[in-house]
Design a protein around this motif. Structure first.
Motif, PDB file in Angstrom:
ATOM      1  N   TYR A  84      -0.141 -55.963  26.786  1.00  0.00           N
ATOM      2  CA  TYR A  84      -0.952 -54.717  26.906  1.00  0.00           C
ATOM      3  C   TYR A  84      -1.761 -54.509  27.941  1.00  0.00           C
ATOM      4  O   TYR A  84      -1.859 -53.629  28.450  1.00  0.00           O
ATOM      5  CB  TYR A  84      -1.512 -54.513  25.655  1.00  0.00           C
ATOM      6  CG  TYR A  84      -0.601 -54.439  24.401  1.00  0.00           C
ATOM      7  CD1 TYR A  84       0.106 -52.942  23.894  1.00  0.00           C
ATOM      8  CD2 TYR A  84       0.120 -55.244  23.599  1.00  0.00           C
ATOM      9  CE1 TYR A  84       1.144 -52.814  22.831  1.00  0.00           C
ATOM     10  CE2 TYR A  84       1.032 -54.932  22.732  1.00  0.00           C
ATOM     11  CZ  TYR A  84       1.308 -54.254  22.249  1.00  0.00           C
ATOM     12  OH  TYR A  84       2.225 -53.882  21.303  1.00  0.00           O
ATOM     13  N   ARG A 138       7.619 -50.225  29.604  1.00  0.00           N
ATOM     14  CA  ARG A 138       7.013 -51.289  30.210  1.00  0.00           C
ATOM     15  C   ARG A 138       7.736 -51.895  31.412  1.00  0.00           C
ATOM     16  O   ARG A 138       7.366 -52.345  32.592  1.00  0.00           O
ATOM     17  CB  ARG A 138       6.889 -52.254  29.213  1.00  0.00           C
ATOM     18  CG  ARG A 138       5.832 -51.877  28.074  1.00  0.00           C
ATOM     19  CD  ARG A 138       5.589 -53.111  27.149  1.00  0.00           C
ATOM     20  NE  ARG A 138       6.658 -53.768  26.717  1.00  0.00           N
ATOM     21  CZ  ARG A 138       6.515 -55.190  26.169  1.00  0.00           C
ATOM     22  NH1 ARG A 138       5.433 -55.696  25.916  1.00  0.00           N
ATOM     23  NH2 ARG A 138       7.532 -55.943  25.833  1.00  0.00           N
ATOM     24  N   ILE A 174       2.443 -45.243  22.984  1.00  0.00           N
ATOM     25  CA  ILE A 174       3.046 -46.676  22.246  1.00  0.00           C
ATOM     26  C   ILE A 174       1.931 -47.306  21.512  1.00  0.00           C
ATOM     27  O   ILE A 174       2.352 -47.712  20.424  1.00  0.00           O
ATOM     28  CB  ILE A 174       3.706 -47.543  23.569  1.00  0.00           C
ATOM     29  CG1 ILE A 174       4.931 -46.712  24.102  1.00  0.00           C
ATOM     30  CG2 ILE A 174       4.347 -48.774  22.792  1.00  0.00           C
ATOM     31  CD1 ILE A 174       5.923 -46.176  23.124  1.00  0.00           C
ATOM     32  N   ILE A 175       1.040 -47.424  22.314  1.00  0.00           N
ATOM     33  CA  ILE A 175      -0.099 -48.339  21.619  1.00  0.00           C
ATOM     34  C   ILE A 175      -0.769 -47.735  20.268  1.00  0.00           C
ATOM     35  O   ILE A 175      -0.477 -48.393  19.354  1.00  0.00           O
ATOM     36  CB  ILE A 175      -1.572 -48.621  22.639  1.00  0.00           C
ATOM     37  CG1 ILE A 175      -1.067 -49.376  23.672  1.00  0.00           C
ATOM     38  CG2 ILE A 175      -2.483 -48.843  21.939  1.00  0.00           C
ATOM     39  CD1 ILE A 175      -2.014 -49.917  24.581  1.00  0.00           C
ATOM     40  N   ARG A 224       1.694 -48.437  17.856  1.00  0.00           N
ATOM     41  CA  ARG A 224       1.479 -50.124  17.265  1.00  0.00           C
ATOM     42  C   ARG A 224       0.625 -50.089  16.487  1.00  0.00           C
ATOM     43  O   ARG A 224       0.602 -51.114  15.606  1.00  0.00           O
ATOM     44  CB  ARG A 224       1.830 -50.833  18.778  1.00  0.00           C
ATOM     45  CG  ARG A 224       2.964 -50.863  19.411  1.00  0.00           C
ATOM     46  CD  ARG A 224       4.090 -51.614  18.567  1.00  0.00           C
ATOM     47  NE  ARG A 224       5.526 -51.440  19.115  1.00  0.00           N
ATOM     48  CZ  ARG A 224       6.521 -52.096  19.208  1.00  0.00           C
ATOM     49  NH1 ARG A 224       6.393 -53.274  18.933  1.00  0.00           N
ATOM     50  NH2 ARG A 224       7.662 -51.908  19.488  1.00  0.00           N
ATOM     51  N   GLU A 231      11.457 -45.406  19.578  1.00  0.00           N
ATOM     52  CA  GLU A 231      10.309 -45.946  19.713  1.00  0.00           C
ATOM     53  C   GLU A 231      10.338 -47.308  20.233  1.00  0.00           C
ATOM     54  O   GLU A 231       9.717 -47.678  21.247  1.00  0.00           O
ATOM     55  CB  GLU A 231       9.371 -46.138  18.363  1.00  0.00           C
ATOM     56  CG  GLU A 231       7.940 -46.746  18.606  1.00  0.00           C
ATOM     57  CD  GLU A 231       7.971 -48.135  18.567  1.00  0.00           C
ATOM     58  OE1 GLU A 231       6.690 -48.492  19.223  1.00  0.00           O
ATOM     59  OE2 GLU A 231       8.563 -48.593  17.842  1.00  0.00           O
ATOM     60  N   ILE A 232      11.330 -48.302  19.789  1.00  0.00           N
ATOM     61  CA  ILE A 232      11.608 -49.394  20.236  1.00  0.00           C
ATOM     62  C   ILE A 232      12.017 -49.054  21.669  1.00  0.00           C
ATOM     63  O   ILE A 232      11.791 -49.869  22.688  1.00  0.00           O
ATOM     64  CB  ILE A 232      12.754 -50.130  19.200  1.00  0.00           C
ATOM     65  CG1 ILE A 232      11.961 -50.416  18.150  1.00  0.00           C
ATOM     66  CG2 ILE A 232      13.199 -51.467  20.177  1.00  0.00           C
ATOM     67  CD1 ILE A 232      12.813 -50.941  17.297  1.00  0.00           C
ATOM     68  N   PHE A 267       9.472 -48.273  23.907  1.00  0.00           N
ATOM     69  CA  PHE A 267       8.462 -49.346  24.479  1.00  0.00           C
ATOM     70  C   PHE A 267       8.967 -50.558  25.094  1.00  0.00           C
ATOM     71  O   PHE A 267       8.065 -50.836  26.262  1.00  0.00           O
ATOM     72  CB  PHE A 267       8.155 -50.256  22.974  1.00  0.00           C
ATOM     73  CG  PHE A 267       7.288 -51.460  22.846  1.00  0.00           C
ATOM     74  CD1 PHE A 267       6.096 -51.442  22.938  1.00  0.00           C
ATOM     75  CD2 PHE A 267       8.178 -52.710  22.864  1.00  0.00           C
ATOM     76  CE1 PHE A 267       5.337 -52.619  22.960  1.00  0.00           C
ATOM     77  CE2 PHE A 267       7.259 -53.871  22.909  1.00  0.00           C
ATOM     78  CZ  PHE A 267       5.930 -53.737  22.990  1.00  0.00           C
ATOM     79  N   TYR A 268      10.416 -50.882  25.342  1.00  0.00           N
ATOM     80  CA  TYR A 268      10.643 -51.772  26.035  1.00  0.00           C
ATOM     81  C   TYR A 268      11.096 -51.100  27.632  1.00  0.00           C
ATOM     82  O   TYR A 268      10.889 -51.682  28.566  1.00  0.00           O
ATOM     83  CB  TYR A 268      11.939 -52.249  25.570  1.00  0.00           C
ATOM     84  CG  TYR A 268      11.542 -53.369  24.546  1.00  0.00           C
ATOM     85  CD1 TYR A 268      11.075 -54.721  24.651  1.00  0.00           C
ATOM     86  CD2 TYR A 268      11.971 -53.181  23.293  1.00  0.00           C
ATOM     87  CE1 TYR A 268      10.648 -55.531  23.646  1.00  0.00           C
ATOM     88  CE2 TYR A 268      11.779 -54.111  22.181  1.00  0.00           C
ATOM     89  CZ  TYR A 268      11.127 -55.172  22.418  1.00  0.00           C
ATOM     90  OH  TYR A 268      10.817 -56.277  21.410  1.00  0.00           O
ATOM     91  N   PHE A 296       2.330 -45.496  27.932  1.00  0.00           N
ATOM     92  CA  PHE A 296       2.392 -46.474  26.888  1.00  0.00           C
ATOM     93  C   PHE A 296       0.973 -46.554  26.254  1.00  0.00           C
ATOM     94  O   PHE A 296       0.988 -46.820  25.212  1.00  0.00           O
ATOM     95  CB  PHE A 296       2.453 -47.747  27.998  1.00  0.00           C
ATOM     96  CG  PHE A 296       2.520 -48.768  27.199  1.00  0.00           C
ATOM     97  CD1 PHE A 296       3.753 -49.528  26.617  1.00  0.00           C
ATOM     98  CD2 PHE A 296       1.523 -49.872  26.980  1.00  0.00           C
ATOM     99  CE1 PHE A 296       3.778 -50.620  25.774  1.00  0.00           C
ATOM    100  CE2 PHE A 296       1.378 -51.138  26.326  1.00  0.00           C
ATOM    101  CZ  PHE A 296       2.748 -51.357  25.860  1.00  0.00           C
TER     102      PHE A 296
END
Length: 330
Positions: A264, A102, A69-70, A73, A94-95, A98-99, A65
Motif C-alpha cells: 500500500y 495497482r 480501494i483502501i 479494505r 472490487e477484486i 484492486f489488482y 486506489f
C-alpha cells in the motif's frame, strides 16, 4: 486454553492491528500527497515532459486506489463489512479494481523508466520516441492491455495469484532495473562527450537529471514494497499441499498480511519521495504554495481596504450628521 491457543490468538490480534494501522497510515499520507502530486505535475514547467505525464497518470490511479480501494479494505479487514456479504458481483468488481489499478500504476512507472532510457540515448532517432505523443499512446495501451488481462477476475472463481503478483511486481520491477541500468550507461557515455552547452540546454539537462532522480526513488520503493508479497505468494504456492498446523497458518497469515500491507505504501508515498529527491519538484511546490499565499494576502488586503473605506464613509456620515444638527440648533 493451551499456550498454543493463546499464542495463535495473540498472533491473530496482532495481525488485525497491524493491517488496520498500515491501511490508516497509507490512506492518511496518500490522500494528502497524491493531491499535491496532481497540482505539481500539471504546472507549466513539468507538464511538457513525457516522464511527468507518466507520473501524473500513475498518480490518478493511485488516487483511485487510496480513496476507493483502501477504505473498502479497511471495512472488510477490520470491521467485517465486506461486499461479498451483500453482492457477489460487487465483490468481483472490487477484486478486479484492486489488482488492475495497482498493476497499471506500477507499469506506468516502468514505462517512465523506458522513456528516460530513450531520452538519454545518444541516437537522435531513438530520442524522438521520448515525446508526449508517444507517452499518451503508451499510457492508453497499458491501461487497455492490463484491463483486458485482468478481466477474467470478474468471471472466474479461481485466480492465479502467482501470475497476478508476477505481473504486478516481478515483471515491472525487472523492467525498471533493466532500463535503469541502460539509462545510467547512456548518461555515463554522454558525460564523456565534452561539449559546450548554452544556458537553455543546461536547464533542460538539469530538469532531466531531477526527473531521473525522482524516478529512481520511486522505482526503489516499488521494488522494496512489492517484492516481499510476491515472494510470499510463491512460497504459499509451493507449500499449499503441505499439512500445516493452526500455529503455522496463523504465522503465515501474519507474514501475508504484513507483506501485503507494505504494497500500500508503494501507491501512497510518491509525493514524499519526489519532494525529498527532486529539487525541481520542491521548487514547483514552493511556487504553488507561494502563489496561494500571495492570493490570500491580496484578498486580505482588499478586504481590509474595503473595510477601511466603509469605516471612513461611516465616520464621514456621522460627522456630517453632527454638523447638520449643530447648524439647525444654531
Amino acid at each position: 486454553m493451551s499456550s498454543i491457543d493463546v499464542k495463535i490468538s495473540q498472533i491473530n490480534s496482532a495481525t488485525a492491528i497491524i493491517v488496520l494501522v498500515i491501511l490508516c497510515i497509507a490512506f492518511a499520507i496518500g490522500s494528502i500527497g497524491l493531491i499535491f502530486n496532481v497540482i505539481v505535475f500539471t504546472r507549466p514547467n513539468l507538464r511538457r515532459e513525457p516522464c511527468s505525464l507518466y507520473f501524473l497518470s500513475s498518480t490518478f490511479f493511485n488516487l483511485f486506489f487510496v480513496f476507493v480501494i483502501i477504505p473498502v479494505r479497511i471495512l472488510s479487514n477490520s470491521f467485517n463489512i465486506s461486499m461479498s456479504n451483500y453482492n457477489a458481483g460487487l465483490c468481483k468488481i472490487e477484486i478486479f479494481a484492486f489488482y488492475s489499478v495497482r498493476s497499471i500504476s506500477c507499469w506506468l512507472v516502468a514505462m517512465a523508466c523506458i522513456d528516460r532510457y530513450l531520452h538519454s540515448s545518444a541516437n537522435a532517432n531513438i530520442r524522438r520516441f521520448s515525446s508526449l505523443k508517444t507517452a499518451k499512446i503508451t499510457i492508453a495501451s497499458i491501461i487497455i492491455i492490463i484491463l483486458i488481462l485482468y478481466t477474467h477476475m470478474m468471471f472466474l472463481s479461481y485466480i492465479y495469484v502467482i501470475l497476478v503478483y508476477a505481473f504486478y511486481s516481478l515483471f515491472p520491477s525487472c523492467l525498471m532495473i533493466l532500463f535503469g541500468c541502460f539509462t545510467m550507461n547512456n548518461i555515463r557515455k554522454r558525460r564523456q562527450i565534452v561539449s559546450v552547452l548554452n544556458e537553455n540546454h543546461r536547464i533542460i539537462q538539469r530538469t532531466d537529471n531531477q526527473l531521473l532522480r525522482m524516478l529512481v526513488a520511486q522505482v526503489l520503493v516499488i521494488i522494496i514494497t512489492t517484492l516481499p508479497q510476491t515472494v510470499y505468494q510463491i512460497y504459499a504456492s509451493l507449500t499449499m499441499n503441505l499439512v500445516k498446523d493452526t500455529l503455522r497458518i496463523a504465522q503465515e497469515n501474519l507474514a501475508n498480511k504484513t507483506s501485503g500491507g507494505m504494497t500500500y505504501f508503494c501507491h501512497s508515498t510518491s509525493f514524499y519521495l519526489f519532494t525529498l529527491s527532486g529539487s525541481i519538484f520542491r521548487r514547483e511546490l514552493y511556487k504553488f504554495i507561494s502563489q496561494c499565499c500571495h492570493v490570500n494576502r491580496t484578498r486580505v488586503n482588499i478586504f481590509r481596504s474595503e473595510m477601511n473605506q466603509m469605516s471612513t464613509l461611516t465616520k464621514n456620515r456621522k460627522l456630517t450628521g453632527i454638523k447638520n444638527t449643530l447648524v439647525r440648533q444654531s
